[in-house]
Every structure is written in structure tokens, then in C-alpha cells.
Design a protein around this motif. Sequence first.
Motif, PDB file in Angstrom:
ATOM      1  N   ALA A   1     -15.513   1.177 -17.022  1.00  0.00           N
ATOM      2  CA  ALA A   1     -16.861   1.614 -17.362  1.00  0.00           C
ATOM      3  C   ALA A   1     -16.794   2.906 -18.157  1.00  0.00           C
ATOM      4  N   LEU A   2     -15.944   3.838 -17.684  1.00  0.00           N
ATOM      5  CA  LEU A   2     -15.792   5.096 -18.412  1.00  0.00           C
ATOM      6  C   LEU A   2     -15.239   4.831 -19.800  1.00  0.00           C
ATOM      7  N   GLY A   3     -14.239   3.956 -19.848  1.00  0.00           N
ATOM      8  CA  GLY A   3     -13.611   3.638 -21.130  1.00  0.00           C
ATOM      9  C   GLY A   3     -14.624   3.069 -22.103  1.00  0.00           C
ATOM     10  N   LEU A   4     -15.448   2.148 -21.603  1.00  0.00           N
ATOM     11  CA  LEU A   4     -16.419   1.519 -22.493  1.00  0.00           C
ATOM     12  C   LEU A   4     -17.466   2.531 -22.950  1.00  0.00           C
ATOM     13  N   LEU A   5     -17.816   3.425 -22.029  1.00  0.00           N
ATOM     14  CA  LEU A   5     -18.788   4.455 -22.380  1.00  0.00           C
ATOM     15  C   LEU A   5     -18.248   5.338 -23.502  1.00  0.00           C
ATOM     16  N   LEU A   6     -17.012   5.777 -23.281  1.00  0.00           N
ATOM     17  CA  LEU A   6     -16.374   6.633 -24.277  1.00  0.00           C
ATOM     18  C   LEU A   6     -16.194   5.866 -25.587  1.00  0.00           C
ATOM     19  N   ALA A   7     -15.766   4.600 -25.451  1.00  0.00           N
ATOM     20  CA  ALA A   7     -15.547   3.776 -26.630  1.00  0.00           C
ATOM     21  C   ALA A   7     -16.849   3.615 -27.401  1.00  0.00           C
ATOM     22  N   SER A   8     -17.954   3.439 -26.671  1.00  0.00           N
ATOM     23  CA  SER A   8     -19.234   3.296 -27.354  1.00  0.00           C
ATOM     24  C   SER A   8     -19.568   4.573 -28.107  1.00  0.00           C
ATOM     25  N   ALA A   9     -19.352   5.709 -27.435  1.00  0.00           N
ATOM     26  CA  ALA A   9     -19.672   6.983 -28.093  1.00  0.00           C
ATOM     27  C   ALA A   9     -18.840   7.151 -29.358  1.00  0.00           C
ATOM     28  N   VAL A  10     -17.523   6.961 -29.228  1.00  0.00           N
ATOM     29  CA  VAL A  10     -16.653   7.137 -30.397  1.00  0.00           C
ATOM     30  C   VAL A  10     -16.973   6.087 -31.448  1.00  0.00           C
ATOM     31  N   GLY A  11     -17.191   4.855 -30.992  1.00  0.00           N
ATOM     32  CA  GLY A  11     -17.489   3.773 -31.925  1.00  0.00           C
ATOM     33  C   GLY A  11     -18.755   4.058 -32.705  1.00  0.00           C
ATOM     34  N   LEU A  12     -19.779   4.545 -32.004  1.00  0.00           N
ATOM     35  CA  LEU A  12     -21.040   4.838 -32.691  1.00  0.00           C
ATOM     36  C   LEU A  12     -20.861   5.984 -33.680  1.00  0.00           C
ATOM     37  N   THR A  13     -20.091   6.991 -33.248  1.00  0.00           N
ATOM     38  CA  THR A  13     -19.836   8.104 -34.162  1.00  0.00           C
ATOM     39  C   THR A  13     -19.123   7.607 -35.412  1.00  0.00           C
ATOM     40  N   LEU A  14     -18.049   6.863 -35.185  1.00  0.00           N
ATOM     41  CA  LEU A  14     -17.262   6.350 -36.309  1.00  0.00           C
ATOM     42  C   LEU A  14     -18.142   5.483 -37.198  1.00  0.00           C
ATOM     43  N   GLY A  15     -18.945   4.638 -36.548  1.00  0.00           N
ATOM     44  CA  GLY A  15     -19.827   3.762 -37.307  1.00  0.00           C
ATOM     45  C   GLY A  15     -20.800   4.568 -38.159  1.00  0.00           C
ATOM     46  N   ALA A  16     -21.365   5.609 -37.549  1.00  0.00           N
ATOM     47  CA  ALA A  16     -22.325   6.434 -38.271  1.00  0.00           C
ATOM     48  C   ALA A  16     -21.660   7.097 -39.468  1.00  0.00           C
TER      49      ALA A  16
ATOM     50  N   ALA B   1     -25.320   4.079 -46.610  1.00  0.00           N
ATOM     51  CA  ALA B   1     -26.338   3.211 -46.030  1.00  0.00           C
ATOM     52  C   ALA B   1     -27.088   3.974 -44.959  1.00  0.00           C
ATOM     53  N   THR B   2     -28.257   3.481 -44.597  1.00  0.00           N
ATOM     54  CA  THR B   2     -28.999   4.156 -43.545  1.00  0.00           C
ATOM     55  C   THR B   2     -28.298   3.935 -42.220  1.00  0.00           C
ATOM     56  N   VAL B   3     -28.255   5.032 -41.426  1.00  0.00           N
ATOM     57  CA  VAL B   3     -27.571   4.940 -40.144  1.00  0.00           C
ATOM     58  C   VAL B   3     -28.515   4.340 -39.117  1.00  0.00           C
ATOM     59  N   GLY B   4     -28.107   3.272 -38.534  1.00  0.00           N
ATOM     60  CA  GLY B   4     -28.908   2.660 -37.473  1.00  0.00           C
ATOM     61  C   GLY B   4     -27.960   2.056 -36.463  1.00  0.00           C
ATOM     62  N   VAL B   5     -28.333   2.151 -35.218  1.00  0.00           N
ATOM     63  CA  VAL B   5     -27.454   1.600 -34.185  1.00  0.00           C
ATOM     64  C   VAL B   5     -27.750   0.122 -34.021  1.00  0.00           C
ATOM     65  N   ASP B   6     -26.705  -0.666 -34.103  1.00  0.00           N
ATOM     66  CA  ASP B   6     -26.871  -2.102 -33.955  1.00  0.00           C
ATOM     67  C   ASP B   6     -26.648  -2.443 -32.486  1.00  0.00           C
ATOM     68  N   TRP B   7     -27.706  -2.275 -31.704  1.00  0.00           N
ATOM     69  CA  TRP B   7     -27.555  -2.409 -30.244  1.00  0.00           C
ATOM     70  C   TRP B   7     -26.981  -3.747 -29.802  1.00  0.00           C
ATOM     71  N   PRO B   8     -27.433  -4.846 -30.377  1.00  0.00           N
ATOM     72  CA  PRO B   8     -26.861  -6.126 -29.907  1.00  0.00           C
ATOM     73  C   PRO B   8     -25.343  -6.147 -30.007  1.00  0.00           C
ATOM     74  N   SER B   9     -24.811  -5.580 -31.103  1.00  0.00           N
ATOM     75  CA  SER B   9     -23.357  -5.653 -31.233  1.00  0.00           C
ATOM     76  C   SER B   9     -22.674  -4.685 -30.274  1.00  0.00           C
ATOM     77  N   VAL B  10     -23.301  -3.511 -30.042  1.00  0.00           N
ATOM     78  CA  VAL B  10     -22.730  -2.590 -29.053  1.00  0.00           C
ATOM     79  C   VAL B  10     -22.681  -3.287 -27.705  1.00  0.00           C
ATOM     80  N   LEU B  11     -23.807  -3.912 -27.354  1.00  0.00           N
ATOM     81  CA  LEU B  11     -23.871  -4.586 -26.056  1.00  0.00           C
ATOM     82  C   LEU B  11     -22.880  -5.744 -25.998  1.00  0.00           C
ATOM     83  N   SER B  12     -22.779  -6.495 -27.090  1.00  0.00           N
ATOM     84  CA  SER B  12     -21.899  -7.663 -27.019  1.00  0.00           C
ATOM     85  C   SER B  12     -20.440  -7.221 -26.944  1.00  0.00           C
ATOM     86  N   MET B  13     -20.089  -6.153 -27.679  1.00  0.00           N
ATOM     87  CA  MET B  13     -18.688  -5.718 -27.611  1.00  0.00           C
ATOM     88  C   MET B  13     -18.352  -5.139 -26.235  1.00  0.00           C
ATOM     89  N   THR B  14     -19.232  -4.283 -25.714  1.00  0.00           N
ATOM     90  CA  THR B  14     -18.965  -3.762 -24.370  1.00  0.00           C
ATOM     91  C   THR B  14     -18.998  -4.908 -23.382  1.00  0.00           C
TER      92      THR B  14
END
Lengths: 174, 780, 229
Positions: free
Chosen positions: B714-729, B737-750
Motif C-alpha cells: 500500500a505504501l509502495g503504491l502510494l509512493l508510486a502514484s505520487a512519483v508517477g503523477l509527478t513524472l507524468g505532469a 499538453a495540459t496537465v490533467g490526472v487520468d484517474w482511471p489509469s491511476v486506479l487501474s495501475m494501482t
Amino acid sequence: MSIGHTLLGLLESGPRHGYDLKRAFDEKFGHDRPLHYGQVYSTMSRLLKHGLVEVDGIEAGGGPERKRYAITDAGITDVQRWLATPEKPEEYLQSTLYTKVVLALLTHRDASLILDTQRAEHLRSMRILTDRKRKGDLADQLICDHALFHLEADLRWLELTAARLDKLREAVAK
Amino acid sequence: MNARQWGRDLGMGVRFALTGGREGWVRMLLTAVGVGLGVALLLLTTAIPSALAVRHDRDQARLDYTFGPRLPKAANTLLISDTDTSYHGKDVRGRLVEPEGPRAPIAPGLSKYPAVGDMVVSPMLKRLLDSADGKLLRERLPYRIVGTIGEPGLIGSHELAYYAGAKDLAPRVNGWRTARITHFGPPKKTPANQADPVLILLVLVVFAVLLMPVAVFIATAVRFGGERRDRRLAALRLVGSDSRMTRRIAAGEALAGSLVGLVFGTGFFLLGRQLAASVEIMDISVFPSYLNPSPALAALVAVAVPAAAVLVTLFALRGVVIEPLGVVRTARPARRRLWWRLLLPLGGLAMLAPMIGQGRSNGTFNEYLVIGGVLLLLVGVTTLLPWAVEAVVARLGRGGVAWQLAVRRLQLSSGSAARMVNGIAVAVAGAIALQMLFAGVQGDYTKVTGQNTDRVQMQVNLSRGVPFLPAAGKFATTKGVRKATTLGSTELGDRRWTPGNGPDNTVELTVGTCASLREMADLPSCRDGDVFAVTGADRDSDVTKLARPGRTLHVNTSDGTGGGPDVMWTVPGELKRGRALIGPAGYKESGVLMTPAAASRPMNNALTGSVYLSLDESLPDVHEYVRNTAARIDPIADAMVWSSTERSTQFNSIRTGTFAGAVCVLALIGASLLVSQLEQLRERRKLLSSLVAFGTRRRTLSMSVLWQTAIPIALGLLLASAVGLTLGAVLLKMVGATVGVDWPSVLSMTGVGAAVVVTVTLLSLPPLLRLMRPEGLRTE
Amino acid sequence: MTPPPGFLLAAEDLHKAYGPTVALDGAEFSIHPGEVVAVMGPSGSGKSTLLHCLAGIVPPDSGSIIYNGRELAGMSDAERSALRRSEFGFVFQFGQLVPELTCVENVALPLRLNGTSRKQAERAALAWMERLEVDDLKDKRPGEVSGGQGQRVAVARALVTEPRVVFADEPTGALDSLNGERVMELLTDAARTANAAVVLVTHEPRVAAYSDREIVVRDGRSRDMERAI
């Protein structure tokens, strides 16, 4: 150890001359201390007096050494009672115990029963010592410990012997 | 001397690994399988560029370029007609061929062309047609199968393709669907398309994201069975080896495992290559022969993997003191510090920062900075995770017994817990970043087709001249069709339609029944024979200028490659008026509408029929019924299913690659998680059975195992989401491109990451329950 | 033959085989409340298996085990687990303390398994640790204490639920004689005070000497030494 009981036990397998008895004793038990003839005769006459043996016959030529002894029913009972009675646990009683075990084997008795009986007796003593030790002062503890360690050594010997009974039976039967 | 010493110690380690008895073998096997899987994935990755290249080359080689100038019939010409269709969502590449002379070019993969009414097909198409599944397609392709297309003519083992012999294609040549060609392949050698820098960026990131977890995985694999090895090393110390020698011997053992792993990996790769031919991921399939790793990269893998194994082992033993009487982990390692762990991801951001806003307008990205920045950010996950796990676990409150057992265990060995989930965290972080990038860039690569799918779900374009009015009836009686609106169209001009000197003013001409015309315009009254001038849309001025009663107009009869006959039409005196409505095609159009009786025969020949269909889409296979009807009416009819958007195919393939890769990597990491989980359980066998002895419920222990995995994950996924979102942004900023969080993909990957954990836990439960049996208490 | 009345736990004609290995071959056992019975015998004789059967950890292949008037063989695994949690205590030779938990948490564990709140469980645990003279170790982990201390912690854990029977399998096996003695004294004293019966599996006569009675297991058969002759 009781020479009388030992000789009686040796007679259980059949009548023997006094000389044969001495030889058999020396062979089985008297590794470092062979019996004197005198010891055999005095013991046998005591046993005769108590009715535990009887004279089975006398070889021609006379002389006390030619007397052949046989065990009586009373004698057999006596051997039985002796074997079944545990020795008072004390130091260095292996030789007695060993004799008992070998005799039991020679006479086709249950030798493991002897060992178990002895072991129960040993443990009873150990329990008493342990109890005394728990209630006593340091001196008591040290004295009890000394006894306990010796008893423990005996017990270990009993266990080991129990585990080796089959081998011993083979060796004795030779 | 020094080198010889090294060699001797490494060699001794190798020998220990090989002669370590059953346990040693099992350990080496685990390592080898783990490393092997990693190596196979690496080799596969190195083979992907060449596979894509081969695919591209093959695709180019069979190109039938139909847009060239019109050629005369000759001994070396071939008439070819594009009859691509799709079936159950899969594309079918179709060609009608008619060689016009003995030297007609032969398509790649063919030895000769099939006779009229025959066809040669790809193996997969043959299988499909022979199966019950292909019944409807069989109706659409009523040709006799006389052979198969060879591998050079196909771009994938699963491609559906056919060449069918036809006749009388010449009149249909239109420089578009049908053409006369003299050779296959691109018209002239053109340099490969200058790839879009954003696409290149995506590919680079995909590789970085996929390879990082593999590296983490290999690092984990060489440490399988570490505790037992440590005990053996202690025994070595006892007989007199010094601590450096011991480490080198340990490295030697890892080396042996990784060497065997290389062999395994090659085996897995060859196996996977064969398997690759039998699978198809998102419409992409390959032939085994495509997957040839480039020799240089393969050699790099062969050298780097064993070297990495040795280095990882030496690194792992850094915090371990092997004493003759046992292994001492440097007692209570210093509290993990945050600052240097933050340096890596910050460094990564710093490398990416200068490229922010560069976009595709300002040239290419610096590949090294991109790769470096992405890698640093991802490595940052692996350095931050142990710190995060330690910091969080130390503060976890107390709960039930299961929770307490798990938390305490994590507190004691948070490092190894973090190591276990590092791979998953890196993969998820990378994948989230990618998905975000995809979602953000999607707008640019997705064309809005402007099609309104409420009214019309399918459109069929017939060839010019095919009688479209009878077609309407055939479509109307096709299963699943609610309504078929059939319109024929061409243009009218004020001058003759000679190439290069066409008319100045033109208007659309649409022919159809009154009912169909009413779909396009509000008509006051309509009878067959009427002609209307419709206004109310963009080109009203042309209509008023041209559609004057008595004026003679020229009908456009050209087929796109040259002029046709000059057909003239005089605007009748009785010209009715109408107002344009939004037509079935989805837009308003002004022009001339005509009922069938008003159209002359030569005019009819110039009309291109379009059928707009409203379907009952709940009916399965409804699209196939329509396509079959279309093929019956006109084999080269173009049937399209309307959708509101359309994605770039190049973009699609990268997305496909990432998904497949992420799934492979996560499965791989799941396997290693399972192995280390089982190993840990075996070590604790005695403890487990004594816990059972005093009445611990199996549920309690199972739950504690679950928590023990779930908390770090859970911690790993949390951290991964944070880093992933940062990297994505950051990546999105880079491409502007405009920065927007693609929640479905975040949820599906986690979600995928979490699914791996649950699977691993479930798989480790049966062995756990077995270990918990009281027989474990037996010492004999 | 029914067990004589007054017995807390009695077993007769127990048979148990692990695959081809016969561990118990008609063993018998009985123990009174508050009694300490030593189970002795050479290694591999089946004495540990006898203990596991008596404690309801392993079901015997055949034979009956009656605890407090209830037949153990008729109980489900869950019932036997519950019985072990609430009425039995266990001390093993080693590998029994959870290395991640502190000593007091280890002692509190059986109470916690029974649903006692953490605070209450640890208070009770600390009281027992005081009695076994290891209360100063409460925040240490098992890896940080000596073998004798660890074993005393284990004894505290076995007694914390105030069990009717404590099963001890070679409880001093990994200790020197002085530490072993101390553990045995504390164990038997505590058990006697609580009127708990102790089944003591050992191969050491000096440990067995802390018992009231002994049973010898040989080749899967038990022999009660009081009734030997």
C-alpha cells in the motif's frame, strides 16, 4: 553384591560341581576378582543349611570338591525375590546391577523389567533429593547435587543398558 | 595476484553453488529461473526494435501505391483493388487482383495470382474461414481458397489477409481504391518518416519504465535464499576465510546462478519467441523470425547481467558482518536518512526541467536527459520506499493480534519488506506516468470525426456508377437495419471538368427518393421528378448563381485520375426550393437535390452512392450483416462503422506495448514476491507450528501474512502514484499538453499492483496452512 | 478399561503413525489435577507425539483421550484449538517466541488470542513475568535475551492464561543445568500454586526428578513406573 544369590542363579540352569560354579562365576562376573575355593564352599554350605540348594550327587573318589549341587524350589524363589528387589540407590552399584541383568538374561527372565524397576527407584531417590534441595540451604543443595549427579549417571547407564539388552543377550548366550 | 585471488574466490563460490547438495541446487535454480525470466525479458526488449523494423519493411514492401498517375495497360501492369474490411472487430486486408500481362508484379508472399473467383489467404484467415466462427465472413468472401500467402507477404502471424482473382477491374480504376500498378513497394525510396519527437519521447520512457523493474527483479533474484547462504558463509569463516574472501565467494555463488540464468533466459526467450507467434496483443502479432535481438545489445545483456549479479551481492553484503559463528547484521542500522534519498528524484526532476514546454514545435528532446531524468525519478522510488516504509511502520498504531504480528515484523525488517515491493512500485510509478502522458497527449493524436452516432451507426460507400437505389432495398431488408437512407452524389460545375482547368463554381448534386432527400432538407412538397435548390448552409451563393432555371451545367464524371465524358444538364424551369437540414452525414449542405426520375442515365453513372444506416446495435453481428450485404452489392464497397473519435494507430501501438510490458513485469515481480514469501515462511516453520500449538487461529496467521504484504505494498503504491503523477505532469509539461490526472489509469495501475499482491498472498496461503500443521513441531 | 476417576486427562490405547513410521503403538497416560508427570524415553520413542496427542495438537489414529470428561477425538479442529487457547499452556525447547514481538507482548499473546484487550493482557503478562523474575526484560525482543531468560518468558506465557494443564516439551533442552533447574523450579512451583497439571517430556533424569511420577515411552508404548511390577 551377593555371591550367594549369584551362585544360586548360576545353578538355575542345572546342577554343577563346586569347581564348575567357581569357573562359571569367574568367567561371567569375576573379571578382576576371581572367587576363592573357600568362598565357594562356605557359601554353598550356608545355602545347604538354609535349604536353598541340595547335594545332587557325589563323584566317586570322595573329597568335598566332587560334590554336585542343585537348586531347590526355595532357592529359585529366593533368586527371584532378590532380582526383583531394587538395590538401594548408591554409588557404584553397577556391578550388582550388571550381575542382575546378566543373570536375568541367563535365566530367561525379563531383564528390562529389572532395569525399569531400578530406574523407578533411582528416580524416587532423585525426587526426594530434589525436594530436599529445594527446601534446603546451599550446603544441602551442594550435597544433594552430588548425589543427584551420581544417580543421574546410574540412570543414564540404566537407559543405555536397556537400549543394548538385545546385544547383551547375544553376548551372554555365547 | 589480486586478480588471481579474485578469480579463485569467485570460482570457489561457483563450485559451492554447483555442489551445494539439494538445497544448493534449489537455491541456484530459483536464482537461475528468476534471472532467466529477467534476461528473457531483456532479450525480448532488445529484439523489439528489430521486430518493429522488420514489420515496417514488410509493410512497405507490399504497398500498392494507388495514388499515382494513370498508367496505360501493359504487359507489366496489375489491376489491384483495395477491399479491406473488418470482421468481429479485426481488420482483414483484402485485395482484388487482375494481372494484365505476363510481367505483372507479384505481391510479396505470392508465387502466382489466383484465377478469377479464387483466392489465396493468410493462414490465420484460412483458419477463421474454416471455423464456425467465420461463417459470416465466408459469405462475404465467396472465393475458392487455392493457397496461402507466404510469411514475406504478411506483417504478423495473426494477420487476416487475402488476394482474390477478379476481372473487369479496369473501369473501376479511380486512383484511390482501385489502381493499375507496375510494382509493389513505396513509389520511391523515401527516408523513414521523421518520427514525431513526442512519440520518440514516449518510446524512450516506455523502455526506461519497463527495464527498471527488470533490473530490480534481477537484483532480487540473485538474493534468493540469502539467509541460508549467510549461514554457509559463516561456516566458511570458521574454517579460516577472511571476510573479503567470503564476500567474493558469495559473489561467485550469485555469479553461478546468474550464468545459469543466462542459459535459462536464452531458453525462455527462444520459447517465448515461438509462443509470440501464437499470440496477438491488441491486433499486433509477429513472426518468430522478427524477434532477433541485435547482437550488440544481446552481448551487452550477457555481460551486464552476471556483472550486476556480482555487484548486487557485494552491495547487499555491505551491511552484513559475517563472523565465524554466525551472521551479524550491523546491529540496528542507522536510522534511514531522508536527504540523500530525496536527491535522486530531485535530480531527475532537474534533468527534465529544462525541457519543460519544449513541445513538438521546438525540435527533438535530448534523449540522454530524458532517459536519465526518468530513470533517476524511478530509482528515487526505490530509495524513498525503504525510508517511507520505516517511517510509517514505526508510527503504526496497534490493532488486533494479526495486525500486531505484521507490524512488529515490518518494524524489525522494514528494509526487506521494502525491497520486496520496490519492483512493483517502480513499474506502477512508470506506468502511471505513461498513462497520464498518453491521456494528456491523446487529444492531439485523436481526431474528432464529427460523426454523430445517434442517428447513423454505419455508412457504406459504393463505387461510382453502382446503381444505388436498388441497393437501398437490399440494405433495408438486411437483418438489424432499422433505416437505410441512400443518396447518390456528385458535383455540378459551370464549365467542363477537364483536369487542371475545372469549373470555377460548383455545387453539390444529391440524388435520392423523396424520403431520403427529406433527411437532408426541409422540402415543401416532393414527387418523383422534382428538382430542388437547397439553401441555408455555407455555399448558398454558388447555389443561387448556378441553379437558375435554364442554365446548363456540367456533371463531374471524373474518377479522380482523369477526365470522364462530358455530361451536361439543364436546370429545369420548375425548380423547387428547400432549406438545408443537418443531413445523415452530420452536417448542413446547400446544393441541388434531385429525385431519381429527374436524373438521366449518364448522370446516374457519375453518381457515387452512400448508404447511411441506422442499426439495432443490440443485435450481435449486425455490422457483419451490413458488410456482407455491401460486399454482395459491390465487392469494393467501403463499409464504415461510425465512431465519434479515432485514434492514431502509431499511438495505439505504443500504448499496447506499455500495457503488455507492464503486465509482464508485474507478473514477473509477483513470481519473485511469491518465492521470497515462501522462503520466509519456511524459515519460520517451527515458530508457526508452535503458535498453532497454543491455539492460534489459522485465520489470525493468514491475516498477519496478508497485512505483512499489504502494508508495504500500500505504501509502495502510494509512493508510486505520487512519483508517477509527478513524472507524468513533468512529461506533459515537456510536450506542452495540459496537465490533467487520468484517474482511471491511476486506479487501474494501482489496481493491477494490488491484484498482484492479493494473488501472491492467496498463492502463499496453501503452503502456509501446510506449514502450520502440527507436524512442523516434530524434530525427527 | 475406563480411566480411574479423578483423572484430569487420561488416554488409552493410543495409536499414531506418520506414514510408515509408527510413533505410538498402544500408549496410555493419565494425570491428576496439580500433578507433575514426566514422560521419559529414548529419542524417537514417541514421547513428543504422545504429548502432541494429549494436547490435541495432533489427532491420534485410534484410541481415546479424555480431558475433564470430554473425549478429545470427537472435537473439531476449531474446538481443540479453542481448548488449547483457554485450558492448556505450552513450553517448547526453542523457536516458540515470536522474534518480532517484545517479551511482554509474547507473554500477552495467548490472552490476546482469547480476546482480552491489549492493556489487560499485558498487565497480566507483566505479573507473571514478575513471578518468573523476568519483568525487567519486558521491552526486550527474544533475540536480545539469554536462553534461560527466554525460556522463563516462555513459561510465563504458558501460565498466563492460568491453564489446567501445561505441556512442556524438553523445556530445558537448550539450557545449562543451573538455568534448567531454575526454569524447572519456577515452572513446577507456579504450576503447583495454580493447581495446574504439568506433562513434562524430557530425557534428562534431573529434570524428570521435578515430577511426581514418571512414564517411560519405549517403541511407542508407555509404561507407568508406579505400576511397573
